[in-house]
Design a protein around this motif. Structure first.
Motif, PDB file in Angstrom:
ATOM      1  N   GLY A   1     -43.501  22.411   1.092  1.00 30.66           N
ATOM      2  CA  GLY A   1     -42.559  21.064   0.981  1.00 30.66           C
ATOM      3  C   GLY A   1     -41.589  20.912  -0.003  1.00 30.66           C
ATOM      4  N   GLY A   2     -40.351  20.636   0.335  1.00 31.96           N
ATOM      5  CA  GLY A   2     -39.275  20.569  -0.550  1.00 31.96           C
ATOM      6  C   GLY A   2     -38.643  21.802  -1.008  1.00 31.96           C
ATOM      7  N   ALA A   3     -39.018  22.820  -0.197  1.00 34.15           N
ATOM      8  CA  ALA A   3     -38.419  24.301  -0.630  1.00 34.15           C
ATOM      9  C   ALA A   3     -36.733  23.795  -0.131  1.00 34.15           C
ATOM     10  CB  ALA A   3     -39.104  25.248   0.145  1.00 34.15           C
ATOM     11  N   HIS A   4     -36.131  25.056  -0.850  1.00 34.80           N
ATOM     12  CA  HIS A   4     -34.597  25.199  -0.675  1.00 34.80           C
ATOM     13  C   HIS A   4     -34.479  26.621  -0.297  1.00 34.80           C
ATOM     14  CE1 HIS A   4     -30.339  24.325  -0.717  1.00 34.80           C
ATOM     15  NE2 HIS A   4     -30.273  25.413  -1.186  1.00 34.80           N
ATOM     16  N   ILE A   5     -33.926  26.779   0.953  1.00 35.39           N
ATOM     17  CA  ILE A   5     -33.858  28.408   1.473  1.00 35.39           C
ATOM     18  C   ILE A   5     -32.456  28.509   1.854  1.00 35.39           C
ATOM     19  CG2 ILE A   5     -34.546  30.189   3.015  1.00 35.39           C
ATOM     20  CD1 ILE A   5     -37.162  28.261   3.342  1.00 35.39           C
ATOM     21  N   SER A   6     -31.551  29.213   0.989  1.00 34.14           N
ATOM     22  CA  SER A   6     -30.229  29.160   1.258  1.00 34.14           C
ATOM     23  C   SER A   6     -29.779  30.106   2.831  1.00 34.14           C
ATOM     24  CB  SER A   6     -29.541  30.153   0.122  1.00 34.14           C
ATOM     25  OG  SER A   6     -29.648  29.246  -0.899  1.00 34.14           O
ATOM     26  N   GLY A   7     -30.812  30.994   3.112  1.00 35.92           N
ATOM     27  CA  GLY A   7     -30.810  31.835   4.231  1.00 35.92           C
ATOM     28  C   GLY A   7     -31.613  31.118   5.443  1.00 35.92           C
ATOM     29  N   ALA A   8     -32.205  32.151   6.087  1.00 30.99           N
ATOM     30  CA  ALA A   8     -33.060  31.773   7.267  1.00 30.99           C
ATOM     31  C   ALA A   8     -34.474  31.778   6.821  1.00 30.99           C
ATOM     32  CB  ALA A   8     -32.915  32.717   8.644  1.00 30.99           C
ATOM     33  N   LEU A   9     -35.360  31.234   7.454  1.00 25.49           N
ATOM     34  CA  LEU A   9     -36.801  31.391   7.417  1.00 25.49           C
ATOM     35  C   LEU A   9     -37.265  31.763   8.550  1.00 25.49           C
ATOM     36  CD1 LEU A   9     -39.326  30.558   6.103  1.00 25.49           C
ATOM     37  CD2 LEU A   9     -39.245  28.188   6.867  1.00 25.49           C
ATOM     38  N   PHE A  10     -37.951  32.871   8.474  1.00 22.46           N
ATOM     39  CA  PHE A  10     -38.778  33.644   9.437  1.00 22.46           C
ATOM     40  C   PHE A  10     -40.290  33.375   9.451  1.00 22.46           C
ATOM     41  CE2 PHE A  10     -34.506  35.767   8.761  1.00 22.46           C
ATOM     42  CZ  PHE A  10     -34.173  36.109  10.119  1.00 22.46           C
ATOM     43  N   LEU A  11     -40.745  32.981  10.777  1.00 24.36           N
ATOM     44  CA  LEU A  11     -42.115  32.723  10.911  1.00 24.36           C
ATOM     45  C   LEU A  11     -42.454  33.115  12.161  1.00 24.36           C
ATOM     46  CD1 LEU A  11     -42.067  28.769   9.748  1.00 24.36           C
ATOM     47  CD2 LEU A  11     -42.821  30.740   8.464  1.00 24.36           C
ATOM     48  N   ASP A  12     -41.759  34.107  12.744  1.00 26.71           N
ATOM     49  CA  ASP A  12     -41.976  34.898  14.032  1.00 26.71           C
ATOM     50  C   ASP A  12     -43.453  35.333  13.929  1.00 26.71           C
ATOM     51  OD1 ASP A  12     -40.192  36.160  12.527  1.00 26.71           O
ATOM     52  OD2 ASP A  12     -40.263  37.726  13.757  1.00 26.71           O
ATOM     53  N   GLY A  13     -44.189  35.143  15.110  1.00 28.76           N
ATOM     54  CA  GLY A  13     -45.472  35.940  15.251  1.00 28.76           C
ATOM     55  C   GLY A  13     -46.586  35.383  14.141  1.00 28.76           C
ATOM     56  N   ALA A  14     -46.111  34.438  13.146  1.00 32.07           N
ATOM     57  CA  ALA A  14     -47.200  33.989  12.186  1.00 32.07           C
ATOM     58  C   ALA A  14     -48.170  33.133  12.835  1.00 32.07           C
ATOM     59  CB  ALA A  14     -46.443  33.519  11.134  1.00 32.07           C
ATOM     60  N   ARG A  15     -49.272  33.461  11.890  1.00 29.07           N
ATOM     61  CA  ARG A  15     -50.446  32.601  12.203  1.00 29.07           C
ATOM     62  C   ARG A  15     -50.985  31.543  11.141  1.00 29.07           C
ATOM     63  NH1 ARG A  15     -54.652  36.538  15.124  1.00 29.07           N
ATOM     64  NH2 ARG A  15     -53.532  38.044  13.738  1.00 29.07           N
ATOM     65  N   PHE A  16     -51.150  30.477  11.282  1.00 29.20           N
ATOM     66  CA  PHE A  16     -51.521  29.429  10.197  1.00 29.20           C
ATOM     67  C   PHE A  16     -52.620  28.598  10.567  1.00 29.20           C
ATOM     68  CE2 PHE A  16     -46.923  29.928  10.203  1.00 29.20           C
ATOM     69  CZ  PHE A  16     -46.624  30.162   8.696  1.00 29.20           C
ATOM     70  N   SER A  17     -53.531  28.452   9.625  1.00 31.42           N
ATOM     71  CA  SER A  17     -54.723  27.661   9.788  1.00 31.42           C
ATOM     72  C   SER A  17     -54.942  26.718   8.770  1.00 31.42           C
ATOM     73  CB  SER A  17     -56.171  28.607   9.631  1.00 31.42           C
ATOM     74  OG  SER A  17     -56.062  29.529  10.546  1.00 31.42           O
ATOM     75  N   ALA A  18     -55.341  25.464   9.238  1.00 33.43           N
ATOM     76  CA  ALA A  18     -55.543  24.286   8.239  1.00 33.43           C
ATOM     77  C   ALA A  18     -56.474  24.598   7.247  1.00 33.43           C
ATOM     78  CB  ALA A  18     -55.915  23.193   9.129  1.00 33.43           C
ATOM     79  N   GLY A  19     -56.092  23.992   5.910  1.00 32.31           N
ATOM     80  CA  GLY A  19     -56.810  24.380   4.637  1.00 32.31           C
ATOM     81  C   GLY A  19     -57.441  23.065   4.275  1.00 32.31           C
ATOM     82  N   ASP A  20     -58.280  22.889   3.399  1.00 31.04           N
ATOM     83  CA  ASP A  20     -58.757  21.510   2.875  1.00 31.04           C
ATOM     84  C   ASP A  20     -57.783  20.982   1.779  1.00 31.04           C
ATOM     85  OD1 ASP A  20     -60.681  21.559   4.728  1.00 31.04           O
ATOM     86  OD2 ASP A  20     -62.265  22.543   3.305  1.00 31.04           O
ATOM     87  N   GLY A  21     -57.604  19.642   1.736  1.00 27.98           N
ATOM     88  CA  GLY A  21     -56.871  19.114   0.898  1.00 27.98           C
ATOM     89  C   GLY A  21     -57.736  18.573  -0.550  1.00 27.98           C
ATOM     90  N   PRO A  22     -57.340  17.848  -1.412  1.00 33.91           N
ATOM     91  CA  PRO A  22     -57.945  17.596  -2.667  1.00 33.91           C
ATOM     92  C   PRO A  22     -59.140  16.858  -2.227  1.00 33.91           C
ATOM     93  CG  PRO A  22     -55.631  17.294  -2.845  1.00 33.91           C
ATOM     94  CD  PRO A  22     -55.591  17.491  -1.309  1.00 33.91           C
ATOM     95  N   ASP A  23     -59.046  15.862  -1.327  1.00 32.21           N
ATOM     96  CA  ASP A  23     -60.254  15.037  -0.923  1.00 32.21           C
ATOM     97  C   ASP A  23     -61.449  15.726  -0.013  1.00 32.21           C
ATOM     98  OD1 ASP A  23     -58.681  15.005   1.227  1.00 32.21           O
ATOM     99  OD2 ASP A  23     -58.504  12.891   1.557  1.00 32.21           O
TER     100      ASP A  23
END
Length: 491
Positions: free
Chosen positions: A145-167
């Motif tokens: 969140g809030g990241a600043h990327i001057s070029g491109a962001l590549f997420l092709d084929g990436a896999r993400f799983s939800a984690g636990d928040g502070p609560d």
């Protein structure tokens, strides 16, 4: 850290860093980084060593230092919070034991392709070039969140799983809220088990989520409220379980959901209310499972195939300039009848306008007629009766030939009846010659007079026939005038 504290693997990485040479620890191209927890010390590098190299690594004159490491196990926490490195970083096919902490860090270029991480904490990170997570696997929340990327962001084929928040509650799979991307967000084939957040993000190029798989049943699969994209958002062949939120988003190009499967039964599947889109494509897809919300959206080109529509849509104040493909009005009208907001006059006017814009006046009249029939259901009993009369006689003014049919039918009935039984003259010496046709016209037309009605008076049931013709004539004239007035006001 002292030099003599380094292991053999770490010394190899340090020597290669000074000249920008690549270090390859992989045993083969098909090796799975998910097994990295079992890799031995010969390919293990401590996160503190990586940190020391990136912040103050050795450099040789005439060489460009860089960290290029593949197939390593990174132990400990890679803590670069608020740090700045001037070197290119490539940690591909690596296994991270702990969540890297990159909050507020600044990189020239960062590449973690095909690596396995337990999560990522990189909010407000700055990358002056490209940020690449191609083929990565995140077993916990990736926070950017809030990241600043001057070029491109590549997420092709990436896999993400939800984690636990502070609560302790699930904190989503990928946080890209408020990010700024200077080029494309390239993510075909992305898989996310949990929420993907893109709200208030800005992308200078396009977003490509073709063949992506998003899963958050009953919840937000993709939350992209107030997203700004200066190019296209392409989600061809998307599989989404959960809702997609685009409220207030602005996409200057095309938002394409061709061949997409959207499923969120019992709730909204696509929330695109109050958004501004150059084009919206909903085509070549099975029916959306869930509600389609397009309230207050402004769309230049709406490419909407009737077969894609769910059983409920929300269209209040939807504005579109062009509607394609061109199909008969009877295939579009069910969309308006499924509106969960009930009778929405503006939706009918928009559809009629789109048909008139391409010159299909017949379809536009059918839509206007359907609007009046839908309005009739909202009125009191006497209003509904009057509506049925207008519909049956002249089709609310949109079928004027019906008036001629009614007139000729009544004229024929009256003419035959009075030709067989002449009414008697009121004043035989002053009465003109009786003409059954013009006598019937005198009864039917409330304004025009041929001098027959006032000179003759029928008796018996013929008198009741004359009353019927007079009343029917007034109703017919009133409905014709109402229809003509409506038509003139539309023009």
């Amino acid at each position: 850290m002292e030099i003599n504290d380094l292991t053999a693997a770490e010394q190899q990485v340090r020597r290669a860093f000074a000249t920008g040479a690549a270090v390859e620890f992989r045993a083969g191209d098909d090796e799975d980084a998910a097994q990295g927890a079992h890799w031995g010390p010969e390919r293990t590098v401590r996160a503190t060593v990586v940190r020391a190299l990136l912040l103050n690594g050795p450099q040789e004159p005439g060489e460009i230092a860089a960290l290029k490491l593949s197939g390593a196990r990174i132990t400990g926490v890679l803590d670069l919070r608020y740090g700045t490195t001037e070197f290119a970083v490539r940690l591909s096919h690596c296994h991270f034991d702990e969540v890297p902490l990159l909050y507020g860090a600044r990189f020239r270029q960062l590449n973690l392709s095909d690596s396995v991480l337990p999560g990522l904490f990189a909010a407000t990170v700055h990358v002056d070039g490209v940020l690449r997570f191609t083929g990565c696997r995140f077993e916990g929340t990736a926070r950017l969140g809030g990241a600043h990327i001057s070029g491109a962001l590549f997420l092709d084929g990436a896999r993400f799983s939800a984690g636990d928040g502070p609560d302790g509650a699930a904190d989503g799979a990928l946080h890209l809220n408020h990010v700024s991307i200077g080029d494309d967000l390239w993510a075909p084939g992305l898989q996310a088990d949990g929420e993907v957040r893109l709200n208030s993000a800005e992308v200078a190029g396009s977003i490509r989520l073709n063949d992506a798989r998003l899963s958050s049943p009953g919840g937000p699969a993709l939350d992209a409220e107030t997203l700004t994209v200066h190019g296209d958002v392409l989600m061809r062949n998307l599989r989404c379980h959960g809702w997609i939120g685009l409220r207030g988003a602005r996409v200057e190009g095309r938002l394409e959901l061709s061949h997409a499967h959207l499923s969120n039964p019992g709730d909204t599947a696509l929330r695109a209310s109050s958004c501004t889109l150059g084009e919206l494509w909903l085509r070549k897809s099975p029916p959306i499972q869930g509600v389609l919300n397009l309230r207050r959206a402004q769309i230049e080109v709406l490419f909407l195939e009737p077969e894609v529509l769910p059983t409920e849509v929300l269209l209040t104040d939807l504005v579109y300039t062009s509607l394609t493909p061109h199909v008969p009005a009877d295939r579009r009208l069910p969309m308006l009848e499924r509106d969960g907001d009930g009778y929405v006059p503006h939706a009918y006017e928009q559809l009629a306008t789109s048909y008139r814009r391409i010159g299909d006046d017949h379809a536009a009249r059918l839509v206007q007629l359907a609007k009046q029939r839908r309005l009739r259901t909202t009125r009191s009993w006497y209003g509904r009766i009057w509506g049925y009369v207008q519909d049956a006689t002249v089709g609310y003014g949109f079928r004027p030939l019906r008036a001629a049919v009614w007139l000729l039918s009544l004229l024929a009935v009256g003419s035959i009846a009075y030709a067989l039984h002449h009414p008697h003259a009121l004043k035989a010496s002053e009465a003109p010659d009786f003409n059954p046709v013009f006598y019937t016209l005198d009864l039917l037309l409330p304004v025009i007079s041929f001098g027959q009605e006032g000179a003759f008076a029928p008796d018996g049931w013929y008198q009741y026939l004359s009353y019927t013709l007079i009343i029917t004539g007034w109703i017919l004239a009133t409905t014709v005038v109402t229809g003509v007035t409506r038509t003139v006001s539309r023009q």
